[in-house]
Design an enzyme around this catalytic site. Structure first.
Site, short mmCIF file in Angstrom:
data_model
loop_
_atom_site.label_atom_id
_atom_site.label_comp_id
_atom_site.label_asym_id
_atom_site.label_seq_id
_atom_site.Cartn_x
_atom_site.Cartn_y
_atom_site.Cartn_z
N THR B 35 -38.48 -6.78 24.58
CA THR B 35 -38.42 -6.93 26.03
C THR B 35 -39.51 -6.14 26.72
OG1 THR B 35 -36.03 -7.19 25.98
CG2 THR B 35 -36.93 -6.40 28.01
N ASP B 51 -39.05 -9.49 31.90
CA ASP B 51 -39.45 -10.78 31.36
C ASP B 51 -38.17 -11.57 31.03
OD1 ASP B 51 -38.73 -9.21 29.08
OD2 ASP B 51 -39.61 -10.79 27.85
N ARG B 53 -37.68 -13.47 27.89
CA ARG B 53 -37.59 -13.95 26.50
C ARG B 53 -36.53 -13.17 25.74
NH1 ARG B 53 -42.81 -14.32 22.61
NH2 ARG B 53 -43.12 -16.24 23.80
N LYS B 67 -32.36 -10.60 32.44
CA LYS B 67 -32.26 -9.22 31.94
C LYS B 67 -32.01 -8.22 33.06
CE LYS B 67 -35.27 -10.28 28.10
NZ LYS B 67 -36.49 -9.95 27.36
N GLY B 81 -32.90 -4.00 24.31
CA GLY B 81 -32.11 -3.62 23.14
C GLY B 81 -31.29 -4.80 22.66
N SER B 163 -39.95 -3.27 24.06
CA SER B 163 -41.10 -3.32 23.15
C SER B 163 -42.42 -3.45 23.92
CB SER B 163 -40.95 -4.48 22.18
OG SER B 163 -40.80 -5.69 22.88
N ASP B 200 -47.36 -8.54 24.35
CA ASP B 200 -46.31 -8.14 23.42
C ASP B 200 -45.58 -9.39 22.96
OD1 ASP B 200 -44.29 -6.72 22.04
OD2 ASP B 200 -43.01 -6.89 23.81
N SER B 203 -41.96 -10.06 24.08
CA SER B 203 -41.71 -10.43 25.48
C SER B 203 -42.43 -11.74 25.78
CB SER B 203 -42.23 -9.35 26.43
OG SER B 203 -41.90 -8.08 25.94
#
Lengths: 239, 271, 217
Positions: B35, B51, B53, B67, B81, B163, B200, B203
């Site tokens: 994330t 984001d 995803r 999220k 997480g 992340s 990343d 994400s």
């Protein structure tokens, strides 16, 4: 004093219960997907150009396809360092072959050479998943698919790398007859016109790019016909 | 045998699972949201971003998940997480705060939400893997906290998690200023999330924003819709009607089983 | 939480100091952390070790002292706070280890019975009353410096200068300490907090001077 020591020594100190030591792995997966589809008189080879490790992108533009001659290419997914080494070895062997035989290596011969090269490192394999593709001696499309240590077979279409779980079933559905045992006997492989095959490969990559985090950025597409190798490029999502 | 009345998880099967793991049994994984989430404090309040995803291993499980979770009308919380943990832990705190508002008749405070979250996460010693960015505005002004899975918290003017947190933090460290305007703040948070989305692999997809001020909340779902499909099939596969054979057909008339009774509307007690 | 924390007593009270870095592995998760947490109005605690463990331990100690203060009808003594923190650290040391971190604490403050006092609570949960104490990973670098510089009966200004000097030297050498310096002075007159931004931290020998701060329009 001495009597007290063994007692204290028998009590495991905190953090010593599990002994940990640093490990190092010679392998890394740099992701990517490669696809090849053979037709009656053509062969389509495609590979995504994203190279990554873990959650980071190393580059958005890394070719995974080695063009050996106008009738034969090799596409490899897996670890970039091993891809590079393997391609270098094969290129060098191909040059030597041409000195000795005064002609480029045919696709079936290159397929066997690739198998031998992979099996040569049976107990420390190249971390690569390969497709050998091109046109055979009769000018028909040829695709060979491999495991990492050189087991191979000729197929009508193939797929390797991170996106294979997503792409392979789509290709099966579109290109394979229901069953080789079905009666009345149907053609085992259906051959598409070139435009439709390219469209299918592009569609498969776009879908794989939606769901596989290691497939993205761009797709490099080679269209091999008896006259030439044409290259095409397709953008994928960059997230 | 009497069992203790207690809430929370049962750890009875942990030993069994450890034994299986030692024998080489693979356990099913769960949806971890690799994330990018972020938040910052601006002149009039807080901007949160995320984001959309959600991943399970290397496959994208959900291309457009939410999220940014509701905590209270003046407090929202971004979660990274394990998806199940972030959803449940924020849901539990939201419910506790709602009851607390009924009991006290006052607006919820961000520190209260933060204390409830850290208390819960600390109790489970990091096994509830929720990494959160909590933001809101109460009578003391705007507040922004990060909450780590082990139960530690930080109070910060700008924060990132997940992340993609390093990508997003790089953007914040370069572009953050005190007392930004609402538009500046929204643009900076969106840029931070976008850097996570593009760089990343955990994400991706779209950018959600949530702007909280003392005057209210603006939840901008899919504030930035980043990329559509890059290719349309020229020869799309069309399945003609009748491609799938009908094996059996059965028609039920549910009107015979259902009775519709018209009734008077009931009085509801208010106040 | 790799850290430098310290507390030193002077004539009329105590000075506490800490760096502001919280790191997870090689990433600085927070560069403006406040590691000097209040337990009561006149008793503070310096935290090192696992952030989660020490934050939550402090929360419990705050809660106990709040109740104790009400029963007492007066401010709790520093030694009471220190004993409570020590008890929590000692009795939960198995748990503190399990979560990968240990708590190294310094409790300091002022009360009307004993004036300023400093209590060190090192890793295992020992409790010792000391004239000054240093803790955290950065403290290893400044033992000699502190032994050399600390004197009894310093003035408030001298003591604060001593703390800032010691912490800045530890930050210069210890990779897991850095950021800014926070100090708290506690005396009979109350508490005084101060904050030294990262680019104003005194430079140690051999260090490059900090870059000139960019002022954005």
């Amino acid at each position: 004093m001495a009597a007290a020591l063994p007692v204290r020594a028998s009590v495991p100190a905190a953090g010593q219960a599990v002994k940990q030591h640093a490990t190092w792995s010679p392998y890394d997966d740099n992701g990517g997907t490669v696809v090849a589809v053979a037709g009656d008189d053509y062969c389509v080879v495609a590979a995504s150009t994203r190279m990554s490790t873990g959650y980071s992108i190393l580059t958005r533009n890394k070719s995974k396809i080695l063009q050996l001659n106008p009738k034969c290419v090799i596409a490899s997914a897996g670890m970039q360092a091993d891809q590079e080494t393997l391609h270098k070895v094969l290129h060098s062997r191909h040059v030597t072959y041409q000195f000795n035989h005064r002609k480029p290596m045919a696709c079936p011969a290159m397929a066997q050479l690739l198998s031998n090269t992979l099996y040569y490192k049976r107990f420390f394999p190249y971390y690569t998943f390969n497709l050998c593709a091109g046109l055979d001696d009769e000018g028909r499309g040829a695709v060979y698919t491999y495991d990492a240590i050189g087991s191979y077979e000729r197929v009508g279409y193939g797929c390797q790398g991170n996106g294979k779980e997503l792409v392979q079933p789509v290709l099966d559905n579109q290109l394979k007859a229901a069953s080789p045992l079905a009666l009345p006997p149907q053609q085992w492989l259906s051959s598409l016109p070139l435009e439709q095959a390219v469209d299918l490969v592009k569609g498969a990559f776009v879908s794989a790019g939606e769901r596989d985090i290691y497939t993205g950025d761009d797709v490099e597409i080679l269209i091999i016909t008896k006259d030439c190798i044409k290259t095409d490029r397709l953008e994928l999502k960059r997230d | 045998m009497e069992t203790a009345q207690q809430g929370g998880f049962s750890f009875d099967l942990c030993k069994r699972n450890e034994f299986f793991a030692a024998k080489g049994v693979q356990h099913p994984g769960f949806t971890k949201t690799g994330t990018t989430i972020a938040g910052l404090i601006f002149k009039d309040g807080v901007v949160l971003g995320a984001d959309t995803r959600s991943t399970a291993g290397s496959t994208v499980a959900d291309k457009n998940c939410e999220k940014i979770h509701f905590i209270a009308p003046n407090i929202y919380c971004c979660g990274a997480g394990t998806a199940a943990d972030t959803e449940n832990v924020t849901g539990m705190v939201a419910s506790q705060l709602e009851l607390h508002r009924y009991a006290t008749g006052t607006q919820s405070r961000v520190v209260t939400a933060m204390t409830l979250l850290k208390g819960h996460l600390f109790k489970y010693q990091g096994h509830v893997s929720a990494a959160l960015v909590l933001g809101g505005v109460d009578f003391r002004g705007p507040h922004l906290f990060t909450v780590y899975p082990h139960g530690s918290t930080d109070s910060l003017p700008f924060a990132t998690m997940g992340s993609g947190s390093l990508n997003a933090m790089a953007v914040f460290e370069a572009g953050f200023k005190d007392d930004m305007s609402r538009e500046e703040a929204m643009a900076l948070v969106a840029r931070a999330i976008r850097s996570g989305v593009m760089n990343d692999l955990g994400s991706g997809s779209n950018v959600d924003l949530c702007i909280i001020t003392k005057d209210g909340v603006e939840y901008l779902r899919n504030h930035e819709y980043l990329q559509t499909k890059t290719y349309e099939r020229q020869f799309p596969q069309k399945f003609a009607s009748g491609s799938v054979p009908v094996v059996r057909e059965r028609v039920y008339d549910i009107r015979r089983a259902v009775q519709v009774v018209e009734g008077e509307p009931m009085e509801m007690e208010v106040s | 939480m790799g850290t430098t924390i310290m507390a030193a007593s002077y004539d009329g009270g105590v000075v506490m100091g800490a760096d502001s870095r919280t790191s997870t592995g090689s990433y600085v998760a927070n560069r403006v952390t406040d590691k000097i947490t209040p337990l009561t109005d006149r008793v503070y605690i310096c935290r090192s070790g696992s952030a989660a463990d020490t934050q939550n331990l402090s929360r419990y100690v705050q809660w106990f002292l709040e109740q104790h203060g009400m029963e007492l009808g007066d401010d709790p003594e520093v030694k009471t706070a220190a004993k409570l923190a020590q008890t929590m650290a000692y009795q939960n040391k198995n748990l503190l280890q399990a979560s990968g971190g240990l708590a190294g604490l310094i409790v300091a403050g002022w009360d009307k019975h004993h004036g300023g006092s400093v209590f060190a609570i090192p890793l295992g949960g020992t409790l010792v009353k000391v004239p000054f104490s240093i803790g955290g990973s950065g403290s290893a670098y400044i033992n000699g410096l502190c032994d050399r510089l600390w004197r009894p009966n310093m003035s408030e200004e001298e003591c604060k200068a001593f703390v800032v000097k010691a912490v800045s030297h530890a930050m210069a050498r210890d990779g897991s300490s850095g950021g800014c310096i926070r100090t708290v002075v506690i005396s009979k007159d109350g508490i005084k907090r101060s904050f030294i931004p990262g680019d104003e931290v005194p430079v140690a020998a051999g260090e490059l001077p900090p870059p000139v701060r960019q002022v954005r329009a």
